[in-house]
Scaffold this active site. Structure first.
Site, PDB file in Angstrom:
ATOM      1  N   LYS A  28      43.118  43.133  32.937  1.00  0.00           N
ATOM      2  CA  LYS A  28      43.500  41.700  33.919  1.00  0.00           C
ATOM      3  C   LYS A  28      43.455  40.225  33.343  1.00  0.00           C
ATOM      4  O   LYS A  28      43.038  39.761  31.762  1.00  0.00           O
ATOM      5  CB  LYS A  28      41.677  41.384  34.822  1.00  0.00           C
ATOM      6  CG  LYS A  28      41.524  40.609  35.221  1.00  0.00           C
ATOM      7  CD  LYS A  28      40.169  40.640  35.822  1.00  0.00           C
ATOM      8  CE  LYS A  28      39.523  41.708  36.720  1.00  0.00           C
ATOM      9  NZ  LYS A  28      38.363  42.083  37.302  1.00  0.00           N
ATOM     10  N   LYS A  85      43.626  49.183  40.017  1.00  0.00           N
ATOM     11  CA  LYS A  85      42.443  48.395  41.331  1.00  0.00           C
ATOM     12  C   LYS A  85      43.297  47.643  41.776  1.00  0.00           C
ATOM     13  O   LYS A  85      44.320  46.319  41.564  1.00  0.00           O
ATOM     14  CB  LYS A  85      41.231  47.849  40.545  1.00  0.00           C
ATOM     15  CG  LYS A  85      40.206  48.186  39.432  1.00  0.00           C
ATOM     16  CD  LYS A  85      39.592  47.903  38.548  1.00  0.00           C
ATOM     17  CE  LYS A  85      38.611  46.382  38.689  1.00  0.00           C
ATOM     18  NZ  LYS A  85      38.107  45.375  37.675  1.00  0.00           N
TER      19      LYS A  85
HETATM   20  O1  LIG Z   1      35.794  44.430  37.246  1.00  0.00           O
HETATM   21  C1  LIG Z   1      35.703  43.679  36.196  1.00  0.00           C
HETATM   22  C2  LIG Z   1      35.344  41.751  36.173  1.00  0.00           C
HETATM   23  O2  LIG Z   1      37.094  41.430  35.842  1.00  0.00           O
HETATM   24  C3  LIG Z   1      34.139  40.566  36.165  1.00  0.00           C
HETATM   25  O3  LIG Z   1      34.655  39.742  35.688  1.00  0.00           O
HETATM   26  P1  LIG Z   1      33.426  38.603  35.082  1.00  0.00           P
HETATM   27  O4  LIG Z   1      32.714  39.405  34.611  1.00  0.00           O
HETATM   28  O5  LIG Z   1      34.247  37.765  34.004  1.00  0.00           O
HETATM   29  O6  LIG Z   1      33.376  38.432  36.612  1.00  0.00           O
END
Ligand SMILES: O=C[C@H](O)COP(=O)(O)O
Length: 372
Positions: A28, A85
């Protein structure tokens, strides 16, 4: 068993996440919002670095054109990921898109992401299951505006994971989670807890993944004991009551007193359809561990409060005895709790208070022993 998902943007971050126990490596780009996709070449590079040691998921920016959406998923599959996802659209054609992606669900584990701060519709979950999707994840769209548990009460989160379980969908929870959120969310029984910010230095999701922060999150999520191979992990077993701390057998009391909430409770017809004030007093006897100021060892009063909220979210309950039993059972789920005393009182039935007080102990056989 709840899995730990770590969102990474490079092979270097993937290595840190792997070294410190992540169960799923999630590709991501944190610079591109809550669900930013990485370039496919970067995804393929992470997949190559992980080299099958753990499953890899990747975010796909969902083109609204169905044909292009299908192609985007196929390209992610071609990059070698195990899960894809995507943000489930809030538009009326979401069902059409889900149906169009269904054929891909045969070769790819598809996870639809709903955003707790955008008014998610749990009524869409059966469509995801019917389409053969692998799971659903609740995340937060507006990073920096609060944590998942700020956006949605723990009772609603518990409803989400319960619905997913009924539909045989994997239930994921994420959204600016911080270490104290982990034991609170474990109560809802998620299949996956997803992290980025909490794995980074100072919780800054755009900073790099930090080894110590990642290790802390790992230690807060019970893992299969057969993977325990470090002293820190053994110590985590001590903190959770799996094994006796050396030389320590004292207990502490973690309590919640005079917690009054409006609740739908009562067996009489006139008690239905409205709430009345109910007071909770809970005393949990918790195995003492000789540490301070470390999240790994904490059994927090939050957990007691969240257990009450989960019960409240279930709707009308006829008997205060039922409430007390469910609350005691929920608190005793935590390995460090040796016994719990629960007092539940109705404050609007008589001039004083009426109710029940129970004490329940952890069954000796329930105590886990260190794996040999
Ligand atoms: O699925 C996991 C996400 O990347 C959560 O990111 P975050 O903890 O910065 O909200």
């Amino acid at each position: 068993m709840t899995l730990m998902l770590a969102s990474v943007l490079s092979r270097e971050e993937a290595e840190i996440a792997l070294a410190h126990g992540a169960d799923i490596i999630d590709c991501k780009d944190p610079a591109r919002g809550a669900l930013g996709a990485l370039p496919l070449a970067q995804v393929a590079d992470i997949v190559a670095a992980v080299d099958g040691r753990r499953p890899v998921s990747a975010v796909v920016d969902l083109p609204h054109d169905v044909a292009h959406a299908r192609r985007a998923f196929e390209e992610a599959a071609d990059a070698g990921v195990d899960y894809v996802k995507f943000a489930l659209p809030l538009t009326p054609d979401a069902g059409e898109i889900v149906a169009a992606l269904s054929p891909l669900a045969q070769r790819l584990k598809i996870v639809a992401v709903l955003f707790a701060d955008l008014g998610p519709d749990f009524a869409s979950l059966p469509d995801l299951a019917a389409a053969g999707f692998h799971g659903a994840m609740l995340d937060t769209a507006h990073k920096g505006k609060g944590r998942l548990i700020d956006m949605m009460p723990v009772g609603a989160l518990s409803e989400f994971t319960g619905l997913c379980r009924e539909l045989n969908l994997s239930a994921g929870l994420a959204g600016a989670l911080e270490p104290p959120d982990v034991p609170r969310l474990l109560v809802t029984g998620p299949d996956v807890l997803g992290f980025r910010g909490a794995l980074c230095a100072h919780g800054d999701r755009r900073a790099g993944i930090d080894a110590g922060a990642t290790r802390l999150i790992r230690d807060l999520i019970p893992t299969r004991r057969d993977k325990i191979d470090t002293l820190a992990a053994e110590w985590a077993l001590i903190a959770r009551g799996y094994i006796e701390p050396p030389g320590l057998n004292e207990t502490d009391c973690v309590f919640l007193h005079d917690y009054v909430v409006p609740m739908e409770v009562g067996a009489y017809a006139h008690e239905y359809g409205h709430t009345q004030r109910v007071r909770f007093n809970v005393d949990a006897e918790v195995a003492r561990v000789d540490v301070t100021d470390d999240m790994r060892a904490v059994f927090s009063y939050d957990v007691i409060m969240d257990a009450i909220k989960v019960i409240l979210a279930g709707g009308h309950i006829a008997m205060v005895e039922t409430i007390a039993e469910r609350l005691a059972e929920s608190v005793l789920l935590h390995e460090r709790v040796r016994s719990v005393t629960v007092q539940v009182e109705k404050l609007d039935v008589a001039p004083g208070a009426v109710g029940v007080k129970i004490r329940r102990e952890r069954h000796p056989d329930a105590r886990r022993v260190k794996p040999n």
